[in-house]
Design a protein around this motif. Structure first.
Motif, PDB file in Angstrom:
ATOM      1  N   UNK A  46      33.631  24.684  36.216  1.00 21.38           N
ATOM      2  CA  UNK A  46      32.714  24.065  35.250  1.00 21.38           C
ATOM      3  C   UNK A  46      31.280  24.325  35.700  1.00 21.38           C
ATOM      4  N   UNK A  47      31.034  24.166  37.000  1.00 25.32           N
ATOM      5  CA  UNK A  47      29.692  24.399  37.529  1.00 25.32           C
ATOM      6  C   UNK A  47      29.312  25.871  37.609  1.00 25.32           C
ATOM      7  N   UNK A  48      30.264  26.719  37.942  1.00 26.15           N
ATOM      8  CA  UNK A  48      29.995  28.139  38.131  1.00 26.15           C
ATOM      9  C   UNK A  48      29.916  28.900  36.813  1.00 26.15           C
ATOM     10  N   UNK A  49      30.758  28.525  35.886  1.00 26.54           N
ATOM     11  CA  UNK A  49      30.769  29.180  34.585  1.00 26.54           C
ATOM     12  C   UNK A  49      32.063  29.920  34.322  1.00 26.54           C
ATOM     13  N   UNK A  50      32.414  29.980  33.057  1.00 27.47           N
ATOM     14  CA  UNK A  50      33.693  30.571  32.661  1.00 27.47           C
ATOM     15  C   UNK A  50      33.711  32.081  32.807  1.00 27.47           C
ATOM     16  N   UNK A  51      32.555  32.738  32.758  1.00 26.62           N
ATOM     17  CA  UNK A  51      32.516  34.184  32.964  1.00 26.62           C
ATOM     18  C   UNK A  51      32.977  34.537  34.378  1.00 26.62           C
ATOM     19  N   UNK A  52      32.579  33.732  35.344  1.00 29.77           N
ATOM     20  CA  UNK A  52      33.029  33.954  36.725  1.00 29.77           C
ATOM     21  C   UNK A  52      34.548  33.783  36.824  1.00 29.77           C
ATOM     22  N   UNK A  53      35.068  32.771  36.179  1.00 28.57           N
ATOM     23  CA  UNK A  53      36.516  32.562  36.169  1.00 28.57           C
ATOM     24  C   UNK A  53      37.216  33.744  35.515  1.00 28.57           C
ATOM     25  N   UNK A  54      36.683  34.242  34.417  1.00 30.87           N
ATOM     26  CA  UNK A  54      37.287  35.373  33.716  1.00 30.87           C
ATOM     27  C   UNK A  54      37.366  36.595  34.629  1.00 30.87           C
ATOM     28  N   UNK A  55      36.300  36.874  35.340  1.00 29.02           N
ATOM     29  CA  UNK A  55      36.302  38.027  36.245  1.00 29.02           C
ATOM     30  C   UNK A  55      37.316  37.855  37.371  1.00 29.02           C
ATOM     31  N   UNK A  56      37.390  36.658  37.920  1.00 36.22           N
ATOM     32  CA  UNK A  56      38.342  36.416  39.006  1.00 36.22           C
ATOM     33  C   UNK A  56      39.783  36.520  38.503  1.00 36.22           C
ATOM     34  N   UNK A  57      40.047  36.011  37.320  1.00 31.09           N
ATOM     35  CA  UNK A  57      41.387  36.128  36.752  1.00 31.09           C
ATOM     36  C   UNK A  57      41.738  37.585  36.471  1.00 31.09           C
ATOM     37  N   UNK A  58      40.789  38.322  35.962  1.00 29.77           N
ATOM     38  CA  UNK A  58      41.011  39.728  35.657  1.00 29.77           C
ATOM     39  C   UNK A  58      41.338  40.513  36.936  1.00 29.77           C
ATOM     40  N   UNK A  59      40.614  40.242  38.002  1.00 28.85           N
ATOM     41  CA  UNK A  59      40.877  40.907  39.281  1.00 28.85           C
ATOM     42  C   UNK A  59      42.269  40.568  39.791  1.00 28.85           C
ATOM     43  N   UNK A  60      42.639  39.322  39.663  1.00 25.10           N
ATOM     44  CA  UNK A  60      43.967  38.919  40.133  1.00 25.10           C
ATOM     45  C   UNK A  60      45.063  39.583  39.314  1.00 25.10           C
ATOM     46  N   UNK A  61      44.857  39.709  38.021  1.00 20.69           N
ATOM     47  CA  UNK A  61      45.847  40.365  37.158  1.00 20.69           C
ATOM     48  C   UNK A  61      45.918  41.870  37.428  1.00 20.69           C
ATOM     49  N   UNK A  62      44.835  42.455  37.912  1.00 24.38           N
ATOM     50  CA  UNK A  62      44.843  43.882  38.268  1.00 24.38           C
ATOM     51  C   UNK A  62      45.486  44.124  39.631  1.00 24.38           C
ATOM     52  N   UNK A  63      45.601  43.102  40.440  1.00 24.15           N
ATOM     53  CA  UNK A  63      46.135  43.254  41.788  1.00 24.15           C
ATOM     54  C   UNK A  63      47.661  43.211  41.755  1.00 24.15           C
ATOM     55  N   UNK A  64      48.241  44.233  41.124  1.00 22.53           N
ATOM     56  CA  UNK A  64      49.691  44.314  40.935  1.00 22.53           C
ATOM     57  C   UNK A  64      50.189  45.687  41.387  1.00 22.53           C
TER      58      UNK A  64
END
Length: 86
Positions: A46-64
């Protein structure tokens, strides 16, 4: 940084790595920061912003396996071993 995951630009990869480094510096024992399954994680993003969350989720989904697990920095152990910024 190499473009190992075609779903992320090199700039996105670099920013996601920076965000993971920040997370694990603050919360070294809390795994999977992009899984919003705790109040701590929710409040952090909430404090950091949803764009940061989106990037982190995207990186995790690419780590396959199909991409060859390119982003070991999405794991807490990477940061514990003194690999910061490499």
């Amino acid at each position: 940084m190499q473009d190992l995951c075609k779903l992320m630009t090199p700039e996105e990869q670099e920013e996601a790595k920076r965000l993971y480094g920040e997370w694990f510096a603050l919360f070294p024992d809390v795994k999977n920061p992009s899984d919003i399954n705790s109040e701590l994680k929710f409040n952090y993003f909430i404090g950091l912003g949803w764009e940061a969350l989106r990037l982190m989720q995207k990186a995790r989904k690419c780590n396959v396996s199909r991409f060859g697990y390119p982003f070991e920095w999405t794991k807490a152990d990477y940061w514990k071993d003194g690999n910061h910024g490499q």
